[in-house]
Design a protein around this motif. Structure first.
Motif, short mmCIF file in Angstrom:
data_model
loop_
_atom_site.label_atom_id
_atom_site.label_comp_id
_atom_site.label_asym_id
_atom_site.label_seq_id
_atom_site.Cartn_x
_atom_site.Cartn_y
_atom_site.Cartn_z
N ASN A 403 0.82 -1.20 0.00
CA ASN A 403 0.00 0.00 0.00
C ASN A 403 0.86 1.26 0.00
O ASN A 403 0.60 2.21 -0.74
CB ASN A 403 -0.93 -0.01 1.21
CG ASN A 403 -1.73 1.26 1.33
OD1 ASN A 403 -1.42 2.13 2.13
ND2 ASN A 403 -2.78 1.40 0.53
N LYS A 404 1.90 1.25 0.83
CA LYS A 404 2.76 2.43 0.91
C LYS A 404 3.59 2.65 -0.35
O LYS A 404 3.85 3.78 -0.75
CB LYS A 404 3.67 2.32 2.14
CG LYS A 404 2.95 2.53 3.47
CD LYS A 404 3.91 2.47 4.63
CE LYS A 404 3.23 2.88 5.93
NZ LYS A 404 2.88 4.31 5.95
N LEU A 405 4.00 1.56 -0.98
CA LEU A 405 4.84 1.67 -2.17
C LEU A 405 4.03 1.92 -3.43
O LEU A 405 4.45 2.68 -4.30
CB LEU A 405 5.67 0.40 -2.35
CG LEU A 405 6.75 0.12 -1.31
CD1 LEU A 405 7.42 -1.21 -1.60
CD2 LEU A 405 7.79 1.24 -1.30
N TYR A 406 2.87 1.25 -3.53
CA TYR A 406 2.14 1.25 -4.79
C TYR A 406 0.70 1.76 -4.68
O TYR A 406 0.00 1.86 -5.69
CB TYR A 406 2.11 -0.17 -5.38
CG TYR A 406 3.47 -0.83 -5.38
CD1 TYR A 406 4.55 -0.24 -6.04
CD2 TYR A 406 3.68 -2.03 -4.71
CE1 TYR A 406 5.80 -0.84 -6.04
CE2 TYR A 406 4.93 -2.64 -4.71
CZ TYR A 406 5.99 -2.04 -5.37
OH TYR A 406 7.22 -2.62 -5.36
N GLY A 407 0.25 2.03 -3.46
CA GLY A 407 -1.09 2.57 -3.28
C GLY A 407 -2.20 1.55 -3.36
O GLY A 407 -3.38 1.92 -3.37
N PHE A 663 9.98 3.73 2.11
CA PHE A 663 8.59 3.85 1.64
C PHE A 663 8.45 4.96 0.60
O PHE A 663 7.34 5.43 0.36
CB PHE A 663 7.65 4.13 2.82
CG PHE A 663 7.51 2.98 3.77
CD1 PHE A 663 7.27 1.70 3.32
CD2 PHE A 663 7.61 3.19 5.15
CE1 PHE A 663 7.13 0.64 4.21
CE2 PHE A 663 7.45 2.15 6.04
CZ PHE A 663 7.22 0.86 5.57
N ASP A 664 9.56 5.34 -0.02
CA ASP A 664 9.49 6.43 -1.00
C ASP A 664 8.54 6.05 -2.14
O ASP A 664 8.78 5.09 -2.87
CB ASP A 664 10.87 6.74 -1.55
CG ASP A 664 10.84 7.92 -2.51
OD1 ASP A 664 10.56 9.04 -2.07
OD2 ASP A 664 11.06 7.70 -3.72
N ARG A 665 7.47 6.83 -2.27
CA ARG A 665 6.41 6.50 -3.24
C ARG A 665 6.90 6.64 -4.67
O ARG A 665 6.51 5.85 -5.54
CB ARG A 665 5.22 7.44 -2.98
CG ARG A 665 3.97 7.08 -3.74
CD ARG A 665 3.29 5.83 -3.16
NE ARG A 665 1.98 5.66 -3.74
CZ ARG A 665 1.73 5.16 -4.95
NH1 ARG A 665 2.72 4.79 -5.73
NH2 ARG A 665 0.49 5.03 -5.39
N THR A 666 7.77 7.61 -4.92
CA THR A 666 8.27 7.81 -6.28
C THR A 666 9.12 6.63 -6.73
O THR A 666 8.98 6.12 -7.85
CB THR A 666 9.08 9.11 -6.38
OG1 THR A 666 8.26 10.21 -6.00
CG2 THR A 666 9.59 9.33 -7.79
N GLY A 668 8.96 3.63 -5.44
CA GLY A 668 8.04 2.50 -5.55
C GLY A 668 7.31 2.50 -6.88
O GLY A 668 7.17 1.46 -7.53
N GLN A 669 6.83 3.65 -7.28
CA GLN A 669 6.12 3.74 -8.55
C GLN A 669 7.04 3.41 -9.72
O GLN A 669 6.62 2.77 -10.69
CB GLN A 669 5.53 5.14 -8.74
CG GLN A 669 4.52 5.24 -9.88
CD GLN A 669 3.29 4.38 -9.65
OE1 GLN A 669 2.74 4.34 -8.54
NE2 GLN A 669 2.85 3.67 -10.70
#
Length: 709
Positions: A403-407, A663-666, A668-669
């Motif tokens: 969830n934190k990485l990819y939503g 947990f950096d979302r960018t 991860g995306q």
């Protein structure tokens, strides 16, 4: 690990029309009620396990074979010039019935087998092998494939389309399309025999695993074991009609804690030897003859196809490319691992001597004294950690990281049918609220399930007729059983295994390609472990532990002091752990670089090869030959090295998250967009460099295992 290695019927889907015609009357009678013969009319197309009967499988296979054979004939009879759409896409999309029944049957054979399922597998396997040959030795079909392949520089064609064309072209070539008639006939015979030998190997291993029981009737022999382990052994005994006794089996959640904590050395030796003697007891379940035949037939097949060895044949389609490159990696790691393992053995021997033990350290002592040493050096007892790793909490931790990485989120599904009461099902939802797919989780051991952990698919993601086909994925494990008074509590190894298989699951779930043949995990064997192994890095990371590791009774978050001890002991026993996996990878390679047919003494061959590399007697390969299912009943022949090859990638890739935040979302995306979603639609190293900006640096593997600072 994907460790992972299923009976994937979906890749072997052929037999003759004559067989189907002989069974036509039976098929017609079954058509009306066989759920495999049309698209599943269920929520999101999940398998209707409540409707599927064992007698449905074989008729569905036959009907599926007939359907796909007709589809192939239709492609070859086309008068139109061969194009990407009317030939390659048509082939890729053929065999819907066969895909449905193969995916379900393959899953059931691994996780819910019985003599009836094994018999069906034995009957169907040679038919599928023949059917596969009928497609990939079909000269009119290959003639059309060649026309499309010759047009590979067409600027209008996407990279993904070029990859699909190349994949099928190579599949025909590697399947023997260029052989003469006599050679093709021999190749067909080899393929049939190999399919049956693989089944026999797996059947024997399951029987040997299930047949052995260490029965204890004296409570003194339970000294050293925790109440949890004792209670599970009592529960097992009761289920087997031995109430009042304790039974330990060759399921790893049973034998491993016994080896770690049981004070009775003779019983540890007895159980351990039973574990590593599976398939090697000179009885009806002995696998040595199977190994002999498999190794020699694989060599003969490789030679027919123009390769020096089976390893050369397999590696031609991987990132490694050659046996020399594989040996280069393994030998380099071995140079670090073996000296460390020797130091660890010496330290354990000193503990034995100090405690008054009048014996030399043996392989069945390693886990026992390692646990003692871990507790002494780090005040860390794994039994004290287990209450913080209830299986549902660990599962939720894996969900939370995703969830934190990819939503994405996971919603329990009560609408889908399951094949066993222990199975859980979840709808997977994207950040924008759109539906991604379905995930099944099957975590507990049983007699009908083979050992290990793996991921598979009931349906792969693709785009068909302009419609997005959502994936249906499953994870299978053999984790600690719950007892009457406690839930399933996992060891640290089981925690990382759960995260590992979940990483494979994400690879299947987050796939976003157009073609079934390139979807999800349809990548080279030494790239497929990247998504799973990188996910292990989050399992025991301090930031992640604080989110999910909670005491099953009190809800207390795991204390910082315990996390600190875990961090301090991260690379404890790394010499042993690395040595046993490298030894297994080298053993696999040694079996498959053979260039001469011979009658092998399996035990002598294994012993000689391990002596050559200097493996110390206190350690055995992670898998000895007669129960090495990865390579003799799975897809990892000349490929077990992949776990280490992929670790070069995953250790380097995780640095991207360390640099920006775990947990950096960018980041991860980027990993989702450039690795997880791409399947086999692009060259794996190209994908990796797009994500990371450079080729992986092997130094991070050595750092990851604590061999260098």
């Amino acid at each position: 690990m994907i460790k992972k290695f299923l009976f994937l019927f979906s890749l072997t889907i052929m037999t003759t029309l004559s067989y189907a015609q002989d069974n036509q009357n039976n098929i017609k009678q079954m058509d009306a009620k066989n759920p495999f013969l049309e698209a599943f009319k269920t929520p999101n197309g999940t398998p209707p396990f409540d409707l599927i009967k064992k007698e449905d499988y074989k008729p569905a296979f036959v009907k599926g074979i007939e359907q796909q054979a007709a589809e192939i004939n239709a492609i070859t009879r086309k008068r139109d010039v061969a194009t990407f759409e009317n030939t390659v896409v048509a082939l890729d999309e053929s065999g819907e019935i066969l895909d449905r029944v193969s995916s379900v049957f393959g899953a059931i054979r691994g996780a819910q087998s019985d003599p009836d399922i094994q018999k069906i597998a034995e009957e169907i396997s040679p038919l599928l092998s023949e059917h596969d040959d009928n497609i990939y030795l079909n000269e009119p079909l290959f003639a059309r494939i060649k026309i499309v392949y010759a047009d590979s520089l067409n600027p209008a064609r996407t990279t993904e389309q070029k990859r699909l064309v190349e994949k099928y072209y190579k599949r025909f070539v590697r399947s023997g399309i260029a052989l003469d008639a006599a050679q093709k006939d021999r190749l067909r015979e080899i393929n049939k025999e190999l399919s049956l030998l693989s089944l026999s190997f797996g059947k024997n291993l399951l029987a040997e695993t299930n047949n052995y029981e260490l029965v204890i009737d004296n409570s003194k022999d339970l000294s050293g074991l925790s109440s949890d382990v004792i209670n599970i052994a009592a529960k097992t005994a009761k289920e087997k009609g031995m109430d009042g006794k304790w039974v330990f089996t060759l399921s790893k959640p049973s034998w491993l804690p016994f080896l770690q904590y049981a004070d009775n050395r003779d019983l540890r030796e007895k159980l351990y030897k039973a574990m590593y003697s599976r398939g090697n007891n000179n009885n009806e379940f002995d696998n040595k003859k199977n190994i002999n035949k498999i190794v020699n037939l694989r060599l003969e097949k490789a030679n027919l196809l123009g390769y020096k060895s089976h390893a050369d044949y397999v590696l031609d389609e991987t990132m490694a490319k050659t046996p020399d490159n594989v040996f280069g990696l393994l030998n380099n790691i071995w140079e670090y691992a073996l000296p460390q393992a020797k130091k660890e053995a010496s330290e354990l021997q000193k503990m034995i001597d100090r405690d008054g033990g009048n014996f030399q350290l043996a392989s069945w002592d390693w886990w026992y004294y390692t646990e003692k040493l871990r507790k002494e050096k780090y005040a860390l007892d794994e039994e004290a950690l287990k209450p913080y790793f209830m299986v549902d909490n660990v599962r939720d931790g894996a969900f939370l990281v995703a969830n934190k990485l990819y939503g994405i989120t996971f919603k329990p599904s009560s609408e889908v049918s399951i094949y066993h009461k222990d199975v859980q099902a979840f709808d997977v939802i994207d950040a924008d609220g759109s539906f991604i797919g379905v995930l099944y989780l099957d975590y507990f051991p049983r007699a009908s399930k083979r050992n290990g952990a793996w991921m598979g698919s009931f349906r792969k993601q693709s785009v068909k007729n302009g419609e997005f086909v959502n994936p249906i994925i499953y994870n299978v494990g053999n984790f600690a059983l719950p007892t009457e008074d406690k839930p399933s509590l996992l060891t640290l190894e089981q925690v990382t295994t759960l995260f590992h298989e979940f990483g494979h699951g994400l690879h299947g779930l987050l796939s976003s390609v157009n073609y079934n043949g390139l979807s999800g995990t349809a990548v080279s064997r030494d790239f497929v472990e990247l998504p799973s192994q990188i996910y292990e890095h989050w399992a025991l990371h301090p930031e992640v532990l604080k989110l999910y590791a909670k005491h099953y009774q009190t809800g207390e978050v795991i204390p910082d002091a315990l996390i600190a001890k875990m961090q301090e002991a991260t690379n404890f026993n790394s010499g042993f752990e690395t040595t046993e996996i490298v030894a297994a990878a080298l053993l696999d390679m040694k079996w498959h670089v053979i260039t001469e047919q011979q009658d092998f003494d399996v035990d002598a061959f294994e012993s000689n090869e391990m002596n050559k590399i200097g493996l110390i007697s206190e350690i055995i390969p992670r898998y000895k030959s007669t129960y090495f299912a990865h390579i003799f009943d799975g897809g990892y022949s000349a490929g077990y090295y992949s776990y280490l090859w992929s670790e070069v990638l995953d250790a380097d890739a995780f640095e991207a998250f360390v640099e920006k935040g775990v947990f950096d979302r960018t980041t991860g995306q980027s990993f989702r967009d450039n690795i997880l979603s791409k399947g086999g639609s692009e060259d794996p190293m190209t994908l990796y460099k797009i994500f990371r900006g450079a080729e992986p640096n092997p130094i991070y593997l050595l750092k990851n295992r604590g061999f260098i600072k």
